[in-house]
Scaffold this active site. Structure first.
Site, PDB file in Angstrom:
ATOM      1  N   LYS A   1     -16.682 -76.234  15.924  1.00 20.45           N
ATOM      2  CA  LYS A   1     -15.948 -76.834  14.811  1.00 20.45           C
ATOM      3  C   LYS A   1     -16.746 -76.751  13.517  1.00 20.45           C
ATOM      4  CE  LYS A   1     -12.648 -79.135  12.826  1.00 20.45           C
ATOM      5  NZ  LYS A   1     -11.365 -78.465  12.576  1.00 20.45           N
TER       6      LYS A   1
ATOM      7  N   TRP B   1     -24.375 -75.269  21.873  1.00 23.91           N
ATOM      8  CA  TRP B   1     -23.561 -74.071  21.675  1.00 23.91           C
ATOM      9  C   TRP B   1     -24.545 -72.906  21.617  1.00 23.91           C
ATOM     10  CZ3 TRP B   1     -22.758 -70.313  17.778  1.00 23.91           C
ATOM     11  CH2 TRP B   1     -21.558 -69.587  17.887  1.00 23.91           C
TER      12      TRP B   1
ATOM     13  N   LYS C   1      -5.141 -68.455  13.835  1.00 21.59           N
ATOM     14  CA  LYS C   1      -4.789 -69.579  14.702  1.00 21.59           C
ATOM     15  C   LYS C   1      -4.413 -69.088  16.099  1.00 21.59           C
ATOM     16  CE  LYS C   1      -6.154 -72.550  12.787  1.00 21.59           C
ATOM     17  NZ  LYS C   1      -6.801 -71.866  11.811  1.00 21.59           N
TER      18      LYS C   1
ATOM     19  N   CYS D   1     -23.694 -77.427  17.833  1.00 20.99           N
ATOM     20  CA  CYS D   1     -24.470 -78.344  18.670  1.00 20.99           C
ATOM     21  C   CYS D   1     -24.438 -79.771  18.125  1.00 20.99           C
ATOM     22  CB  CYS D   1     -25.918 -77.873  18.739  1.00 20.99           C
ATOM     23  SG  CYS D   1     -26.126 -76.170  19.296  1.00 20.99           S
TER      24      CYS D   1
ATOM     25  N   GLU E   1      -4.114 -66.344   8.176  1.00 14.18           N
ATOM     26  CA  GLU E   1      -4.364 -67.641   8.799  1.00 14.18           C
ATOM     27  C   GLU E   1      -3.558 -67.807  10.081  1.00 14.18           C
ATOM     28  OE1 GLU E   1      -5.600 -71.570   9.565  1.00 14.18           O
ATOM     29  OE2 GLU E   1      -6.484 -69.814   8.608  1.00 14.18           O
TER      30      GLU E   1
ATOM     31  N   ASN F   1     -30.771 -78.847  16.940  1.00 15.13           N
ATOM     32  CA  ASN F   1     -29.653 -78.078  16.398  1.00 15.13           C
ATOM     33  C   ASN F   1     -30.204 -77.075  15.400  1.00 15.13           C
ATOM     34  OD1 ASN F   1     -27.948 -79.749  17.805  1.00 15.13           O
ATOM     35  ND2 ASN F   1     -27.105 -80.780  16.011  1.00 15.13           N
ATOM     36  N   GLY F   2     -29.612 -75.876  15.350  1.00 13.95           N
ATOM     37  CA  GLY F   2     -30.038 -74.883  14.379  1.00 13.95           C
ATOM     38  C   GLY F   2     -30.633 -73.655  15.039  1.00 13.95           C
TER      39      GLY F   2
ATOM     40  N   GLU G   1      -7.518 -67.718  17.949  1.00 13.06           N
ATOM     41  CA  GLU G   1      -8.504 -68.762  18.223  1.00 13.06           C
ATOM     42  C   GLU G   1      -8.213 -69.518  19.508  1.00 13.06           C
ATOM     43  OE1 GLU G   1     -10.447 -70.837  14.327  1.00 13.06           O
ATOM     44  OE2 GLU G   1      -8.280 -71.050  14.511  1.00 13.06           O
TER      45      GLU G   1
ATOM     46  N   HIS H   1      -0.089 -47.054   6.567  1.00 12.62           N
ATOM     47  CA  HIS H   1      -1.341 -46.347   6.308  1.00 12.62           C
ATOM     48  C   HIS H   1      -2.269 -46.395   7.513  1.00 12.62           C
ATOM     49  CE1 HIS H   1      -0.304 -45.620   2.156  1.00 12.62           C
ATOM     50  NE2 HIS H   1       0.009 -46.899   2.008  1.00 12.62           N
TER      51      HIS H   1
ATOM     52  N   ARG I   1     -16.929 -80.424  18.347  1.00 15.48           N
ATOM     53  CA  ARG I   1     -17.726 -79.468  17.579  1.00 15.48           C
ATOM     54  C   ARG I   1     -17.916 -78.147  18.318  1.00 15.48           C
ATOM     55  NH1 ARG I   1     -20.943 -82.262  13.576  1.00 15.48           N
ATOM     56  NH2 ARG I   1     -22.614 -80.749  13.779  1.00 15.48           N
TER      57      ARG I   1
END
Length: 603
Positions: free
Chosen positions: A598, A74, A484, A2, A480, A100-101, A487, A503, A27
């Site tokens: 973000k 968000w 990517k 947010c 990674e 925010n939070g 995402e 396995h 963000r």
């Protein structure tokens, strides 16, 4: 996560709020809104689900005022909707709040103070603004009501509040979530990220956890939780406004991929001398060398960088390293060594999961280092030491240049530690030269980016699943690369240790399943090729990414030659580009993928 923007004392408040929110789009958010107080003390509220563009459609030329607050949300409590979007107004109409939070005890507060209240939405923020109204009914004073609410609230927050009985000021407070004061010429602003208001000011004042602020166009009054006034000098934001523009690029992500060679060269200048010595504070090195074990704490992409950093530090400095997920470490801390030292990796320096670990680390009296892109961020301020990434603002949600710069900074650190200990591997390692080769190698790969457009179209376009495999550092890079891809393209992608396929995971291989194999390590190259043959025999379409020294005829992507310890810095570049083009080919929002943020400022 947010975003908050507020302004007091500027007739262009509406434009400042909207432009500020646009700068915070990176963000991540799912709704947005602004609240304005006009010269006649009338109010204007505009909210929209979706993008800032949807909010702008609801604005008119007559929407003007010199005091206002804005927010990008968000969703944490309640679905993305206009009802749940901020700002929230108390039923009396007196108070308007952005937040925010996450308020941890919102249910308890509702039961104790607001049992008879009817709410329009599902957010914890709506409970807070009604709580302030309850206290104001008792005291009559808006600031006292705000402070009373803060005294019973538990959780993370950055608040900006307007009280219509004194609409010429903003009331601010923070705990665990970032919030800054910006000093303008005849007006003041507040924001959760300095980039939101760089067009208005470069002079900022930090707000510490637990502090309250009364912000008018002429004054900034800060007090701590005990009511003591706090005097704090402003600082100047060292951000080039041009760095946060896309320029000739269609997307920030591609711009930031392309910037990686320049960032590596910038780090060479920042962390080495002309003679080739590593330039890192001696006291920092001594604090680390006084420890018996390093604990790297990070999340997501930064955690993947930590896995690579572990290998580099253990090789060059011969110090044992553990790598932990912040969200797990904070609540399931293992038995620590006798003299632990903590390294926190965070692009933003505001990652809530990491900060709650740092709070515990500080309480226990241990030294710590934050490696971050943002000087003056919370993790930077609260750790013993800071090393900067010097990567410039990273706007795309999917991290690229921050990841490679984190690995690079850990390499400079590891080399400095090793030289100080007299480790031969470090003393022989010409870090400036080797990093120069990395930058050149990145340049070469980036110059061939359109090849990855073709590979992505051929291998990923019509598939819902993909696997990335490797061993050792290649396994870390596989994690990674898979992150990517998932995402930003929404393809289900997983990274696996190549030897673990048999396995269980090999059962998931179907005809045509893309499997990307990384081969940059001499000791395990043959084994990984064997694993690729195993999946190919079961119908997989394999993509081979190999170091030049280990390449075979028919390999798809051959990496430029760099030091074996630094091959992760070049092998990740093709994976970043493959993900970028996979998203682009599916017509998705490359820079702002769904459901992601973000800067993750809630645990």
């Amino acid at each position: 996560m947010c975003g908050i923007v507020g302004v007091v004392g500027n007739q262009e408040a509406a434009a400042i709020l909207v432009q500020g929110l646009e700068k915070l789009e990176y963000r991540g958010y799912d709704s947005a809104g602004i609240f304005l107080v006009t010269d006649k003390q009338e109010t204007i509220m505009r909210k929209a689900k979706g993008r800032i563009a949807d909010l702008k459609k609801k604005l008119s030329a007559s929407d003007a005022g010199e005091v206002g607050i804005g927010h990008t949300r968000w969703a944490t409590h309640g679905e993305p909707s206009e009802a749940n979007a901020h700002p929230h107004v108390s039923k009396s109409g007196r108070f308007t709040l952005v937040h925010n939070g996450v308020i941890e005890n919102f249910e308890e507060l509702r039961k104790e103070y607001l049992s008879d209240a009817v709410f329009h939405g599902e957010t914890d923020t709506e409970i807070v603004v009604e709580l302030i109204d309850v206290f104001a009914a008792r005291t009559g004073d808006g600031l006292a009501a705000f402070e009373a609410a803060l005294a019973v609230i538990k959780g993370s927050y950055a608040f900006a509040l307007i009280d219509m009985e004194q609409p010429d000021r903003l009331l601010l407070a923070k705990n665990k979530s970032p919030l800054l004061i910006g000093l303008g010429d005849g007006f003041h602003v507040t924001c959760s990220d300095a980039m939101a208001v760089l067009s208005q000011t470069r002079r900022f004042v930090e707000i510490a956890d637990g502090e309250r602020v009364v912000l008018t166009k002429d004054a900034v009054t800060i007090t701590d939780a005990d009511g003591n006034q706090v005097d704090r000098e402003p600082f100047e934001a060292q951000i080039d406004a041009t760095d946060i523009e896309k320029g000739v690029y269609d997307h920030y992500m591609l711009k930031e991929i392309d910037e990686q060679p320049a960032v590596i060269r910038k780090l060479i200048n920042a962390y080495t001398t002309i003679s080739g010595d590593t330039r890192i504070d001696e006291q920092l090195l001594e604090r680390i060398l006084a420890s018996d074990r390093l604990y790297i704490v990070a999340c997501g992409t930064s955690w993947h960088a930590g896995l690579v950093g572990k290998e580099i530090i253990e090789t060059l400095a011969e110090i044992p390293v553990e790598v932990h997920l912040s969200s797990e470490f904070g609540y399931h801390m293992p038995i620590l060594s006798e003299k632990p030292y903590f390294i926190f990796l965070s692009q933003s320096g505001e990652t809530a999961d990491s900060r709650q670990v740092l709070v515990t680390v500080n309480k226990k009296g241990y030294d710590s280092l934050t490696i971050t892109n943002v000087n003056g961020s919370t993790l930077s301020r609260e750790a013993t030491d800071t090393l900067l990434l010097h990567a410039g603002p990273e706007i795309a949600v999917a991290s690229t240049k921050a990841y490679t710069s984190q690995i690079a900074v850990m390499t400079f650190l590891a080399r400095a530690l090793g030289v100080k200990k007299g480790i031969q591997a470090a003393c022989r390692f010409d870090v400036a030269y080797e990093m120069g080769l990395v930058a050149n190698g990145m340049d070469q790969l980036i110059s061939e980016k359109h090849e990855y457009d073709r590979y992505s179209r051929e291998y990923f376009l019509n598939h819902a699943h993909a696997f990335y495999i490797g061993r050792g550092l290649d396994y870390a890079v596989a994690l990674e690369g898979a992150l990517k891809l998932k995402e930003i393209s929404y393809i289900h992608a997983e990274g696996f240790a190549a030897g673990e396929l048999k396995h269980g995971t090999i059962a998931l291989i179907e005809e045509g399943t893309p499997v990307l194999g990384l081969i940059t390590n001499q000791a395990t190259a043959a084994h990984t090729r064997g694993n690729l043959m195993e999946v190919a025999s079961r119908g997989a379409r394999t993509i081979v990414v190999a170091a030049e020294e280990l390449a075979s005829e028919g390999d798809d992507i051959v990496l430029p030659s760099v030091h074996p310890l630094l091959r992760s810095l070049v092998s990740v570049v093709p994976l970043q580009l493959l993900a970028y083009y996979a998203s682009l080919q599916r017509g998705l929002d490359v820079d702002k993928p769904r459901n992601l943020a973000k800067s993750v400022t809630v645990e």
